[in-house]
Design a protein around this motif. Sequence first.
Motif, PDB file in Angstrom:
ATOM      1  N   TYR A  99       0.821  -1.211   0.000  1.00 29.42           N
ATOM      2  CA  TYR A  99       0.000   0.000   0.000  1.00 29.42           C
ATOM      3  C   TYR A  99       0.858   1.266   0.000  1.00 29.42           C
ATOM      4  N   PHE A 129      -2.198  10.292   6.906  1.00 30.88           N
ATOM      5  CA  PHE A 129      -3.422   9.488   6.738  1.00 30.88           C
ATOM      6  C   PHE A 129      -3.151   8.286   5.838  1.00 30.88           C
ATOM      7  N   LEU A 133      -3.542   4.527   7.061  1.00 27.11           N
ATOM      8  CA  LEU A 133      -4.486   3.674   6.327  1.00 27.11           C
ATOM      9  C   LEU A 133      -3.789   2.419   5.818  1.00 27.11           C
ATOM     10  N   SER A 134      -2.570   2.574   5.330  1.00 29.99           N
ATOM     11  CA  SER A 134      -1.789   1.422   4.856  1.00 29.99           C
ATOM     12  C   SER A 134      -1.509   0.442   5.988  1.00 29.99           C
ATOM     13  N   CYS A 136      -3.179   0.122   8.890  1.00 28.79           N
ATOM     14  CA  CYS A 136      -4.433  -0.485   9.369  1.00 28.79           C
ATOM     15  C   CYS A 136      -4.925  -1.558   8.410  1.00 28.79           C
ATOM     16  N   SER A 137      -4.835  -1.277   7.112  1.00 23.12           N
ATOM     17  CA  SER A 137      -5.257  -2.264   6.110  1.00 23.12           C
ATOM     18  C   SER A 137      -4.369  -3.499   6.173  1.00 23.12           C
TER      19      SER A 137
END
Length: 302
Positions: A99, A129, A133-134, A136-137
């Motif tokens: 990501y 962010f 986000l990377s 968490c994904s």
Amino acid sequence: LSGLSKHPELQHLLFLIFCLIYSITIIGNLLIFMVTVHPSLHMPMYFFLRVLSILDVSTASIVVPKMLVNFLSEDRSISYVGCATQLYCVILLASTECYILAAMAYDRYTAICNPLRYAIIMNSRVCLFLVLLSCCSGNVVSVVQTAWVFTLPFCGPRKINYFFCDIPPLIMLSCTDTSLYEKQIITAAVLVIFTPFCLILVSYACIISNILKISSAEGRHKTFSTCSSHLTVVTLYYASGTLIYLRPKSSNSQDIKKVLALIYTTIIPTLNPLIYSLRNKEVKGVLTKIIADLRKIKTTSA
């Protein structure tokens, strides 16, 4: 863990080789991290590069030390909890890096195709962010995959034909039908590998289209050179991941998969600092300046 080679006479040689590679990985990535913290390199591109360095050092540190110990030890066992932990960490770091590489492609797209609004679009909040986000994904993917693998019944041999705990060799030890799980792995691989890769392709299609509009050959070369390093890493990383995880229980030799796994866990973390420093004039300039400053301090103190 069976390790990389079954030939005892090669173990000490392999230990020396991978000890050297691991040392280069640690030193190179720490150097990149320290250089990109320099005030003149406070740009989104170098922020993502620092994150990439942390991921590379972490990936290598999860896999290589255990592999080095196994080269010199007859006892190559790994505990059940240790194996699960290693699998979780490898998937987390690898997924996050996929990501992050996509976020870096978006950053290059914005810088080249929308330069006047670049500072507004890629502000510090957006960069942070994208990184969160990377992570968490990657964590969601890792938790699901690890939990699913270790709910499979393992009632056969306890020898993992690999140098670390990974999905393909583990599911081959299961004594139940894993066809449903293999489909789930392919779905996860599409989300983690194929989707970011498609976003990268779209970004670079727009970038190349924009580069071709530049009238001077020198301008085209200079613009494309800022992206070539990233393209090199992307090609190696996604190609090796695709060949391993899109066919997790294929008829391909495990030795081939070991080589492919070495690429994204060991080789790429070593190459990243070399690729991004040797092909980046700004990084080389700051590094040269830091070395010159250190020499001045040494001369003054002497």
